[in-house]
Write a protein that holds these residues in place. Structure first.
Motif, PDB file in Angstrom:
ATOM      1  N   GLY A 137      -8.942  10.397  -5.471  1.00  0.00           N
ATOM      2  CA  GLY A 137      -8.868   9.536  -6.649  1.00  0.00           C
ATOM      3  C   GLY A 137      -8.971   8.066  -6.297  1.00  0.00           C
ATOM      4  O   GLY A 137      -9.386   7.676  -5.199  1.00  0.00           O
ATOM      5  N   VAL A 138      -8.542   7.231  -7.228  1.00  0.00           N
ATOM      6  CA  VAL A 138      -8.680   5.784  -7.076  1.00  0.00           C
ATOM      7  C   VAL A 138      -7.830   5.263  -5.930  1.00  0.00           C
ATOM      8  O   VAL A 138      -8.176   4.257  -5.296  1.00  0.00           O
ATOM      9  N   VAL A 139      -6.723   5.950  -5.616  1.00  0.00           N
ATOM     10  CA  VAL A 139      -5.854   5.480  -4.535  1.00  0.00           C
ATOM     11  C   VAL A 139      -6.589   5.499  -3.193  1.00  0.00           C
ATOM     12  O   VAL A 139      -6.403   4.610  -2.369  1.00  0.00           O
ATOM     13  N   GLU A 140      -7.427   6.495  -2.987  1.00  0.00           N
ATOM     14  CA  GLU A 140      -8.198   6.552  -1.740  1.00  0.00           C
ATOM     15  C   GLU A 140      -9.192   5.400  -1.685  1.00  0.00           C
ATOM     16  O   GLU A 140      -9.440   4.831  -0.611  1.00  0.00           O
ATOM     17  N   ALA A 141      -9.763   5.039  -2.828  1.00  0.00           N
ATOM     18  CA  ALA A 141     -10.661   3.888  -2.867  1.00  0.00           C
ATOM     19  C   ALA A 141      -9.903   2.608  -2.532  1.00  0.00           C
ATOM     20  O   ALA A 141     -10.403   1.751  -1.779  1.00  0.00           O
ATOM     21  N   VAL A 142      -8.703   2.474  -3.076  1.00  0.00           N
ATOM     22  CA  VAL A 142      -7.864   1.309  -2.774  1.00  0.00           C
ATOM     23  C   VAL A 142      -7.528   1.274  -1.284  1.00  0.00           C
ATOM     24  O   VAL A 142      -7.573   0.217  -0.643  1.00  0.00           O
TER      25      VAL A 142
ATOM     26  N   ALA B 282      -8.666  -5.998  -7.059  1.00  0.00           N
ATOM     27  CA  ALA B 282      -7.931  -6.425  -8.258  1.00  0.00           C
ATOM     28  C   ALA B 282      -8.121  -5.501  -9.454  1.00  0.00           C
ATOM     29  O   ALA B 282      -7.134  -5.029 -10.042  1.00  0.00           O
ATOM     30  N   PRO B 283      -9.361  -5.180  -9.895  1.00  0.00           N
ATOM     31  CA  PRO B 283      -9.493  -4.309 -11.072  1.00  0.00           C
ATOM     32  C   PRO B 283      -9.031  -2.875 -10.813  1.00  0.00           C
ATOM     33  O   PRO B 283      -8.508  -2.230 -11.722  1.00  0.00           O
ATOM     34  N   LEU B 284      -9.202  -2.377  -9.585  1.00  0.00           N
ATOM     35  CA  LEU B 284      -8.760  -1.017  -9.278  1.00  0.00           C
ATOM     36  C   LEU B 284      -7.246  -0.902  -9.375  1.00  0.00           C
ATOM     37  O   LEU B 284      -6.706   0.034  -9.974  1.00  0.00           O
ATOM     38  N   VAL B 285      -6.553  -1.866  -8.776  1.00  0.00           N
ATOM     39  CA  VAL B 285      -5.087  -1.840  -8.782  1.00  0.00           C
ATOM     40  C   VAL B 285      -4.554  -2.063 -10.198  1.00  0.00           C
ATOM     41  O   VAL B 285      -3.614  -1.399 -10.640  1.00  0.00           O
ATOM     42  N   ALA B 286      -5.159  -2.999 -10.934  1.00  0.00           N
ATOM     43  CA  ALA B 286      -4.707  -3.279 -12.301  1.00  0.00           C
ATOM     44  C   ALA B 286      -4.872  -2.065 -13.206  1.00  0.00           C
ATOM     45  O   ALA B 286      -4.056  -1.824 -14.102  1.00  0.00           O
TER      46      ALA B 286
ATOM     47  N   THR C 201      -1.684  -8.339  -6.344  1.00  0.00           N
ATOM     48  CA  THR C 201      -2.632  -7.253  -6.115  1.00  0.00           C
ATOM     49  C   THR C 201      -2.425  -6.588  -4.764  1.00  0.00           C
ATOM     50  O   THR C 201      -2.382  -5.356  -4.656  1.00  0.00           O
ATOM     51  N   LEU C 202      -2.284  -7.387  -3.703  1.00  0.00           N
ATOM     52  CA  LEU C 202      -2.177  -6.815  -2.358  1.00  0.00           C
ATOM     53  C   LEU C 202      -0.871  -6.060  -2.165  1.00  0.00           C
ATOM     54  O   LEU C 202      -0.845  -4.987  -1.547  1.00  0.00           O
ATOM     55  N   THR C 203       0.219  -6.599  -2.693  1.00  0.00           N
ATOM     56  CA  THR C 203       1.512  -5.917  -2.586  1.00  0.00           C
ATOM     57  C   THR C 203       1.482  -4.600  -3.338  1.00  0.00           C
ATOM     58  O   THR C 203       1.913  -3.558  -2.836  1.00  0.00           O
TER      59      THR C 203
END
Length: 311
Positions: free
Chosen positions: A129-134, A225-229, A243-245
């Protein structure tokens, strides 16, 4: 008439010792009997062979896989996609290896027996999912940060030992100003045998490397930024969580948050759960030096920021 009762067959547990190019698997049954072992390629075809091979011996209850976040990541993804029950297994410690020896088959059997004994209870992270992309973007940025730190240190040391003209020009400046000034130096490439021009060339190269790494870090943050948000909007809305935290905490937690049984389990993972350090009637505690240290750092930065701004 004679009635024959069939004895139910024990279900199977598969332990897998993972490597970059090949995985070794051992099957045991729920009575602890070793059934079979084999080696398979660490590839999509090999992952399918592991499952088909294990199913050929009976009903598989669970898989115990070492290094689910690195060498075993591909196999773990395939097993989870097929609906298999997968447990994350730690590699044997030195005491166990000193007693039992070391081989791929021994480590694979250890993984299977850890699942059977119930000592392997951790669930692997879902990496589809998106977490792996992050995580991938965060790894790239972290590498750039480390490289930039090294380059800044090299630039500082080279300025310290540079010929007096360059030293007087660059030493009084702040690091950002020094980088800009050094990047604009113009060495004579036909005179690199002279220390002054060699130093100019080296300083310019380091400064331009720092500038390139600055851009790489900014590009990674812009992509994150957009992925985490989108993934954790409530988290980034909290004070002192950027964003980084948030990205680090997201990667540490993983896509499948249900693998944490409680808040205490997450605290243990991040190294924020104090550990008992007492005997007798005293109740002393000590700091936890284990856990995910990057997540621990992220939580520390949040706390420090809030101490300054939160009443």
């Amino acid at each position: 008439m004679t009635i024959t009762l069939e004895t139910p067959q024990p279900r199977l547990i598969v332990g897998v010792d993972t490597h970059q190019r090949a995985h070794h698997a051992v099957i045991i049954d729920t009575t602890g009997r070793r059934v079979a072992d084999a080696e398979f390629a660490a590839s999509a075809a090999g992952y399918r062979e592991v499952m088909d091979w294990a199913a050929g011996y009976g009903q598989v209850e669970a898989f115990g896989v070492e290094s689910t976040g690195s060498y075993g990541a591909g196999l773990t993804r395939q097993l989870l996609a097929e609906g298999m029950d997968v447990f994350e297994v730690n590699r044997p410690d030195k005491t166990t290896r000193a007693r039992q020896g070391k081989s791929d088959a021994i480590d694979a059997e250890h993984a299977a027996r850890a699942v059977l004994a119930g000592t392997a209870t951790g669930r692997p992270k879902v990496s589809t999912g998106v977490v792996e992309a992050v995580r991938a973007l965060l790894v790239a940025r972290s590498g750039a940060v480390k490289a930039r730190t090294a380059a800044v240190s090299q630039l500082r040391d080279l300025v310290t030992t540079a010929p007096e003209e360059l030293r007087e020009l660059l030493l009084p400046l702040t690091t950002p100003a020094r980088v800009v000034k050094a990047a604009a130096l113009r060495p004579d490439l036909t005179r690199l045998h002279e220390p002054a021009h060699a130093a100019r060339h080296a300083l310019r190269a380091l400064a331009r490397r720092i500038q390139a790494l600055d851009k790489e870090m900014k590009d990674a943050e812009k992509a994150l930024a957009p992925l985490v948000a989108t993934a954790v909007p409530t988290l980034v809305a909290r004070p002192q969580i950027g964003t980084l935290t948030a990205a680090q905490l997201l990667v540490t937690a993983g896509q499948n948050l249900d693998r944490f049984r409680s808040e205490a389990a997450f605290a243990k993972l991040t190294g924020t759960a104090p550990l008992p350090a007492s005997s007798g009637k005293t109740r002393r505690m000590r700091l936890n030096r284990g856990g995910d240290r990057q997540a621990n750092k992220a939580l520390h930065l949040i706390a420090v920021g809030r101490l300054k701004t939160d009443p």
